[in-house]
Design an enzyme around this catalytic site. Sequence first.
Site, mmCIF file in Angstrom:
data_model
loop_
_atom_site.group_PDB
_atom_site.id
_atom_site.type_symbol
_atom_site.label_atom_id
_atom_site.label_comp_id
_atom_site.label_asym_id
_atom_site.label_seq_id
_atom_site.Cartn_x
_atom_site.Cartn_y
_atom_site.Cartn_z
ATOM 1 C CB ALA A 147 -0.941 -0.011 1.199
ATOM 2 C CD GLU A 148 0.146 4.247 1.549
ATOM 3 O OE1 GLU A 148 -0.691 4.984 0.987
ATOM 4 O OE2 GLU A 148 -0.167 3.237 2.186
ATOM 5 C CB THR A 149 7.443 2.301 -0.506
ATOM 6 O OG1 THR A 149 7.118 0.994 -1.008
ATOM 7 C CG2 THR A 149 8.930 2.343 -0.182
#
Length: 275
Positions: A45-47
């Site tokens: 979903a996020e880095t």
Amino acid sequence: MEVLLHQLDAFADVPFSGNPAAVMPLLSWLPDELLQRLAEENNLAETAFYTSALPPEAGAPPDNSPAFHLRWFTPSVEVELCGHATMAAAAQILDDMHPGADRVHFYTRSGWLRVDRDRDDLVLDLPSVSSVEIDVHEDIPKQLAHALGVRPLRAFEGTDVILFLTAEHEVRDARPNFSIFPAMKRAAILTAEGDEVDFVSRVFAPGQGVPEDPVTGSAHAQLAPLWSRELGRTTLTARQLSRRGGSLRCHLSDDRVRLTGRCRRYLDGVVRLPD
């Protein structure tokens, strides 16, 4: 060229729960196109990317705690605010780089954010997000209700669009049809009063490359003020009902929302890039 890669599950009660985030410390910023490619390759979903060099516009850090410049990328876009990846980055920094510290600050697109360590818990401090009530029959709520297969009682609009449902099981049982999801870059949030917690939710953001987010800190910065008014309390318990699931404790103080949870480390590795 080698870049460290850490993956941690934020707001995780048990192994293989919570929201996975990639955390990649950098000596200096890489080109934005490369950061986006890395986030796409990580496919989470996020880095979260961070460096110790603060930009001039950050000014002085709020106190003497460790401070970093932090940015977040989904597989398709850079985002303005991400709670779970901020908590994951703080967990990695406090464990690996500053084991004697109990606080870390991040300068971000949403200003200064803070994470405190409280024994085994982490407490994420986010700006409160306000909402206005809108007619459930307006175009976007109506389209979202159709795409999610729900009948909302009320709808609110802020950073994201929130649909209030009657009961927890309606949130859990919603079956999204992303082929008819309205074109928008904001998230759609389903919420209802919980059976065993104060409120439950699910979060969908296909326009940001995240069909369903497992546990969303930034969504609770908007949900918590609404449920605080609804239930008449400033401290609330919450559960996000994704397949992985995750729990949060929310506390409102003036214009801030403090989210408490735990992180579990999944892996540490090295990404090798061409020079």
